[in-house]
Write a protein that holds these residues in place. Structure first.
Motif, PDB file in Angstrom:
ATOM      1  N   ALA A  96       0.814  -1.211   0.000  1.00 43.98           N
ATOM      2  CA  ALA A  96       0.000   0.000   0.000  1.00 43.98           C
ATOM      3  C   ALA A  96       0.851   1.266   0.000  1.00 43.98           C
ATOM      4  O   ALA A  96       0.337   2.360  -0.230  1.00 43.98           O
ATOM      5  N   ALA A  97       2.153   1.142   0.260  1.00 44.54           N
ATOM      6  CA  ALA A  97       3.021   2.320   0.341  1.00 44.54           C
ATOM      7  C   ALA A  97       4.411   1.969  -0.159  1.00 44.54           C
ATOM      8  O   ALA A  97       4.813   0.802  -0.169  1.00 44.54           O
ATOM      9  N   CYS A 128       1.947  13.231   1.962  1.00 45.47           N
ATOM     10  CA  CYS A 128       2.202  12.034   1.147  1.00 45.47           C
ATOM     11  C   CYS A 128       3.026  11.061   1.984  1.00 45.47           C
ATOM     12  O   CYS A 128       4.082  10.558   1.563  1.00 45.47           O
ATOM     13  N   ASP A 151      -2.062  11.370   4.139  1.00 43.30           N
ATOM     14  CA  ASP A 151      -1.989  10.594   2.903  1.00 43.30           C
ATOM     15  C   ASP A 151      -3.410  10.376   2.392  1.00 43.30           C
ATOM     16  O   ASP A 151      -4.375  10.414   3.174  1.00 43.30           O
ATOM     17  N   SER A 153      -4.224   7.547   0.638  1.00 42.23           N
ATOM     18  CA  SER A 153      -4.435   6.100   0.567  1.00 42.23           C
ATOM     19  C   SER A 153      -4.836   5.523   1.930  1.00 42.23           C
ATOM     20  O   SER A 153      -4.132   5.711   2.923  1.00 42.23           O
ATOM     21  N   ASP A 154      -5.956   4.807   1.951  1.00 41.30           N
ATOM     22  CA  ASP A 154      -6.388   4.161   3.199  1.00 41.30           C
ATOM     23  C   ASP A 154      -5.372   3.116   3.655  1.00 41.30           C
ATOM     24  O   ASP A 154      -5.128   2.949   4.849  1.00 41.30           O
ATOM     25  N   ALA A 156      -2.126   3.175   3.138  1.00 40.31           N
ATOM     26  CA  ALA A 156      -0.982   3.881   3.708  1.00 40.31           C
ATOM     27  C   ALA A 156      -1.310   4.383   5.106  1.00 40.31           C
ATOM     28  O   ALA A 156      -0.484   4.295   6.024  1.00 40.31           O
ATOM     29  N   LYS A 177      -6.490  11.581   6.660  1.00 40.10           N
ATOM     30  CA  LYS A 177      -6.670  11.418   5.213  1.00 40.10           C
ATOM     31  C   LYS A 177      -6.726  12.791   4.566  1.00 40.10           C
ATOM     32  O   LYS A 177      -7.443  13.681   5.029  1.00 40.10           O
ATOM     33  N   ASP A 179      -5.708  15.083   0.599  1.00 40.29           N
ATOM     34  CA  ASP A 179      -5.227  15.134  -0.777  1.00 40.29           C
ATOM     35  C   ASP A 179      -4.202  16.258  -0.900  1.00 40.29           C
ATOM     36  O   ASP A 179      -4.522  17.431  -0.678  1.00 40.29           O
ATOM     37  N   PRO A 218       2.956   0.797  -5.084  1.00 37.46           N
ATOM     38  CA  PRO A 218       1.698   1.436  -5.508  1.00 37.46           C
ATOM     39  C   PRO A 218       1.923   2.527  -6.553  1.00 37.46           C
ATOM     40  O   PRO A 218       2.718   3.442  -6.352  1.00 37.46           O
ATOM     41  N   MET A 220       0.015   4.939  -7.430  1.00 36.07           N
ATOM     42  CA  MET A 220      -0.381   6.291  -7.033  1.00 36.07           C
ATOM     43  C   MET A 220       0.721   7.001  -6.241  1.00 36.07           C
ATOM     44  O   MET A 220       0.711   8.225  -6.130  1.00 36.07           O
TER      45      MET A 220
END
Length: 308
Positions: A96-97, A128, A151, A153-154, A156, A177, A179, A218, A220
């Motif tokens: 995930a990271a 990030c 971050d 990403s859930d 992460a 969480k 962006d 990942p 992303m």
């Protein structure tokens, strides 16, 4: 085929794994064989060395063989063992990271250097954040610093949560969480230092990455847009309000990106722009300082004094 407990000691198993990895061209075969055997047996490196002459079990041998085969298929060793070291501290990792890298340790070290320039309690924002390794290393090593990990990403964020607990930082670190390409919430408050290791690989270069990266890490966390600079542009223009006046913004950058990122900071009004090379001699960290706001004269007070 599997290795039977009646014929395999930990040492036998280690030698077989090391030989298989070495034959496949894996440079760190000795280290990785040890890590695989530790993961399969649930032992620390110290416990493995202690028990190296003992017989293993068939279950452990089969687990070690399964991990070996995944490694030979290209899966990174860090994901196989579920943790990796950063600045000498252990961090949980997952697909995930991104896996914490030695190159990024320079970012954490410079962040700590900048925090030392601020008096009293300090706050660091790790944007990030991924595993949270940068922000949590800073908080773990600087007892007067609180960290916020952000971050999108859930997966992460789950790693951030686990790593906060692992390092007993529940009272001084939180994960949220968010962006990075959207303006920060006012609820975040302001920080003495903002550190960010954003996605910075140009989209067109992703297909050419090593398979251990492009097939397992990942996307992303890798894709930085057409020229790799999307996140630097967005964060530089949007996140300055999250820094205290005089606060520092520090970026990790990819090879050949330092000068362009430095110009983004110049255009956004940052001062004291610096570029720092990593241990490999590559320009790795770009940083700037938010200008300290000028004191506004107390015109009313001055007027009253003149009239008095």
């Amino acid at each position: 085929m599997g290795w039977k407990s009646v014929t395999s000691t930990y040492h036998d198993l280690y030698l077989k794994i090391r030989m298989s990895l070495s034959s496949a061209g894996i440079e760190a075969a000795q280290l990785e064989a040890r890590e695989i055997l530790c993961a399969a047996s649930g032992k620390t490196a110290e416990e493995l060395y202690r028990d190296i002459s003992l017989y293993t079990t068939e279950a452990i041998a089969e687990q070690a063989l399964a991990l070996q085969e995944r490694r030979l298929a290209g899966e990174p060793i860090a994901y196989l063992v579920g943790e990796w070291s950063f600045c000498g501290l252990p961090f949980y990792v997952s697909p995930a990271a991104l896996i914490p890298r030695v190159d990024t340790e320079m970012l954490a070290q410079l962040a700590m250097n900048r925090l030392k320039e601020h008096q009293g309690s300090t706050r660091v924002l790790d944007l990030c954040a991924g595993t949270g390794c940068v922000g949590l290393t800073v908080a773990a090593l600087m007892k007067n610093t609180r960290a916020v990990l952000v971050d999108l990403s859930d997966g992460a964020l789950d790693l951030c949560k686990r790593n906060i607990r692992r390092h007993k930082l529940t009272g001084r670190a939180v994960y949220l969480k968010g962006d990075a390409l959207q303006p920060p919430s006012h609820a975040l408050g302001q920080f003495d230092v903002l550190v960010c290791n954003p996605p910075y690989i140009p989209t067109g270069d992703l297909a050419g990455l090593d398979s251990s990266v492009k097939d397992f890490e990942p996307m992303m966390a890798l894709d930085g847009g057409a020229d790799g600079l999307d996140f630097y542009r967005g964060i530089t223009s949007l996140w300055q309000p999250a820094l205290k006046p005089g606060g520092h913004l520090l970026y990790e950058v990819g090879i050949g990106q330092a000068e362009q990122v430095a110009w983004l900071l110049v255009k956004a009004g940052y001062e004291n722009i610096r570029i720092t090379r990593d241990t490999g001699g590559i320009d790795r960290v770009v940083e700037g300082q938010r200008p300290k706001e000028q004191e506004i004269p107390d015109l009313l007070h001055e007027t009253l004094e003149e009239e008095g």
